[in-house]
Design an enzyme around this catalytic site. Structure first.
Site, PDB file in Angstrom:
ATOM      1  N   ALA A  87       7.834  -1.160 -29.688  1.00  0.00           N
ATOM      2  CA  ALA A  87       6.446  -1.187 -29.213  1.00  0.00           C
ATOM      3  C   ALA A  87       5.518  -1.992 -30.119  1.00  0.00           C
ATOM      4  O   ALA A  87       5.603  -1.917 -31.341  1.00  0.00           O
ATOM      5  CB  ALA A  87       5.863   0.217 -29.042  1.00  0.00           C
TER       6      ALA A  87
ATOM      7  N   LYS B 264      16.746   6.752 -24.395  1.00  0.00           N
ATOM      8  CA  LYS B 264      15.621   6.535 -25.301  1.00  0.00           C
ATOM      9  C   LYS B 264      14.599   7.628 -25.029  1.00  0.00           C
ATOM     10  O   LYS B 264      14.036   7.712 -23.926  1.00  0.00           O
ATOM     11  CB  LYS B 264      14.989   5.155 -25.075  1.00  0.00           C
ATOM     12  CG  LYS B 264      13.832   4.916 -26.022  1.00  0.00           C
ATOM     13  CD  LYS B 264      13.036   3.680 -25.699  1.00  0.00           C
ATOM     14  CE  LYS B 264      11.570   3.998 -25.932  1.00  0.00           C
ATOM     15  NZ  LYS B 264      10.672   2.892 -25.688  1.00  0.00           N
TER      16      LYS B 264
ATOM     17  N   ASN C 248       8.995  -5.085 -24.547  1.00  0.00           N
ATOM     18  CA  ASN C 248       8.820  -5.307 -23.108  1.00  0.00           C
ATOM     19  C   ASN C 248       7.631  -6.232 -22.843  1.00  0.00           C
ATOM     20  O   ASN C 248       7.769  -7.337 -22.341  1.00  0.00           O
ATOM     21  CB  ASN C 248       8.632  -3.957 -22.423  1.00  0.00           C
ATOM     22  CG  ASN C 248       8.677  -4.040 -20.907  1.00  0.00           C
ATOM     23  OD1 ASN C 248       9.036  -3.075 -20.250  1.00  0.00           O
ATOM     24  ND2 ASN C 248       8.350  -5.163 -20.297  1.00  0.00           N
ATOM     25  N   SER C 249       6.427  -5.752 -23.238  1.00  0.00           N
ATOM     26  CA  SER C 249       5.195  -6.444 -22.823  1.00  0.00           C
ATOM     27  C   SER C 249       5.113  -7.885 -23.305  1.00  0.00           C
ATOM     28  O   SER C 249       4.630  -8.754 -22.559  1.00  0.00           O
ATOM     29  CB  SER C 249       3.973  -5.676 -23.341  1.00  0.00           C
ATOM     30  OG  SER C 249       4.042  -4.339 -22.935  1.00  0.00           O
TER      31      SER C 249
ATOM     32  N   GLY D  68       2.321  -1.827 -25.580  1.00  0.00           N
ATOM     33  CA  GLY D  68       1.573  -2.754 -24.725  1.00  0.00           C
ATOM     34  C   GLY D  68       0.397  -3.426 -25.395  1.00  0.00           C
ATOM     35  O   GLY D  68      -0.316  -4.187 -24.758  1.00  0.00           O
TER      36      GLY D  68
HETATM   37  C1  LIG Z   1       9.888  -0.482 -22.390  1.00  0.00           C
HETATM   38  C2  LIG Z   1       9.617   0.589 -23.333  1.00  0.00           C
HETATM   39  O1  LIG Z   1      10.457   1.377 -23.663  1.00  0.00           O
HETATM   40  C3  LIG Z   1       8.245   0.671 -23.905  1.00  0.00           C
HETATM   41  O2  LIG Z   1       7.801   1.974 -23.831  1.00  0.00           O
HETATM   42  C4  LIG Z   1       8.366   0.180 -25.298  1.00  0.00           C
HETATM   43  O3  LIG Z   1       7.877   1.038 -26.212  1.00  0.00           O
HETATM   44  C5  LIG Z   1       7.974  -1.249 -25.463  1.00  0.00           C
HETATM   45  O4  LIG Z   1       6.667  -1.449 -25.878  1.00  0.00           O
HETATM   46  P1  LIG Z   1       5.985  -2.891 -25.715  1.00  0.00           P
HETATM   47  O5  LIG Z   1       5.741  -3.067 -24.257  1.00  0.00           O
HETATM   48  O6  LIG Z   1       4.730  -2.812 -26.539  1.00  0.00           O
HETATM   49  O7  LIG Z   1       6.961  -3.914 -26.241  1.00  0.00           O
END
Ligand SMILES: CC(=O)[C@@H](O)[C@H](O)COP(=O)(O)O
Length: 267
Positions: free
Chosen positions: A194, A107, A216-217, A168
Site C-alpha cells: 500500500a 491476504k 495496485n493503485s 490508494g
Molecule cells: C490490492 C490491495 O490489496 C490493496 O488493498 C493494497 O493494499 C494495495 O494498495 P495500493 O493500491 O495503495 O497499492
C-alpha cells in the site's frame, strides 16, 4: 570473478517459491482485458483480489476474474478488503477457501475506518490467530509498527506487510526507519503493501531490504497502466539488485571521484 547481477534466491512464502518480487492487485482497471495485460507486463506471479468485490464464478451474469487471471498461471491471493472486524475477515477467508477448492493462502486486511483504510491492528491480530489455527497461510497487512509486525509473526503469519502509506494514496514510504526496524527483526518475508506511487518508491522499498512489494493503485491509476506495470517490474528488480550489491557509504565530505594518484592523475 564478476558478480552475476540477476543471480538471486527465489522469494519463499509459506513454502511457495517465486522469481518475481512484485505482487499486484486487480482493482480499478478499465476491464479484465486491461487487468490481464497489466499483470503480464508486471511479470508478477502473485495476484491479489478482494473476495467481497470480485466475481469468481458465483454470478454467471458478470465477467469472472478467473477467466482473465488463470489460477494455472498465477498464485491467487484472495484478500479481505472491506472487512472491518476479525469476524468478517475470518468469514471472508473461509468463503475464498470454499470458492477456490481449498486454496489456503490469503491476504488478511482488517481496516479501521473508511477515510484512512488504516489497519485495525487489534482486530488483525485476532483474525490472524484464528486463521492460522484454521490452517490458513496468512500474509498480514499491518501498520509500520515493528512490535505489531513481530506479534503477527509470532502468531504464525507467513509474511508481514506493513503499509508504506495509506492505501490508494500514492504517497510512498512515509517511515523508512520503521520499515528497516521490521526488516531487521522479522524472520518471515516483509512486503511493503500500500501507498507506493512511483517506480522509484518501489525501488526504495527493495533497497531498504524488503522481500517484495505489493501494489495496485500506482499501476491501475496510471494513464498508461501497461507501461507503468512494466516500469514497476524493472524498478523492483533494480531495487533488489541494488540491495544485494550494497550501497556506498554516506560521507559528510566530498571525495573526488577520480583517483588522485596513478598514471592519469600524475600526468
Ligand atoms: C490490492 C490491495 O490489496 C490493496 O488493498 C493494497 O493494499 C494495495 O494498495 P495500493 O493500491 O495503495 O497499492
Amino acid at each position: 570473478m564478476h558478480d552475476q547481477p540477476f543471480d538471486d534466491a527465489p522469494l519463499v512464502v509459506a513454502g511457495r517459491r517465486f522469481q518475481s518480487r512484485l505482487m499486484v492487485g486487480t482493482g480499478k482497471y478499465r476491464d479484465f482485458d486491461e487487468t490481464a495485460r497489466a499483470l503480464e507486463a508486471s511479470g508478477t506471479e502473485v495476484v491479489t483480489f478482494a473476495v467481497r468485490r470480485t466475481n469468481l464464478g458465483q454470478n454467471t451474469d458478470e465477467p469472472n476474474l478467473l477467466d482473465a487471471v488463470s489460477p494455472e498461471r498465477y498464485t491467487l491471493l484472495p484478500n479481505t478488503a472491506g472487512c472491518y472486524d476479525a469476524r468478517a475477515a475470518v468469514r471472508t477467508c473461509r468463503l475464498a477457501r470454499e470458492l477456490l477448492d481449498g486454496h489456503n493462502l490469503v491476504k488478511l486486511e482488517v481496516l479501521g475506518d473508511d477515510t484512512t483504510l488504516y489497519p485495525n491492528v487489534v482486530e488483525t491480530l485476532k483474525a490472524a490467530e484464528e486463521l492460522v489455527k484454521d490452517g490458513f497461510d496468512v500474509m498480514a497487512y499491518t501498520s509500520d509498527d515493528p512490535i505489531v509486525a513481530l506479534e503477527l509473526e509470532r502468531l504464525g503469519c507467513c509474511a508481514v506487510m506493513p503499509l508504506g502509506s495509506l492505501i490508494g494514496s500514492g504517497c510512498g514510504i512515509q517511515n523508512p526507519h520503521n520499515i528497516r526496524l521490521i526488516i531487521e527483526r522479522a524472520r518471515v518475508p516483509v512486503l511493503i503493501d500500500a501507498g507506493i506511487g512511483t517506480p522509484s518508491e518501489a525501488a526504495l522499498a527493495m533497497e531498504l531490504g524488503c522481500d517484495a512489494v505489493l501494489m495496485n493503485s500506482a499501476i491501475a491509476h496510471s494513464p498508461r497502466p501497461i507501461r507503468m506495470a512494466h516500469a514497476m517490474k524493472r524498478a523492483v528488480e533494480a531495487g533488489r539488485t541494488a540491495f544485494l550489491a550494497g550501497r556506498m557509504p554516506r560521507r559528510d565530505r566530498a571525495e573526488a571521484s577520480s583517483p588522485k594518484s596513478g598514471r592519469i592523475a600524475a600526468t
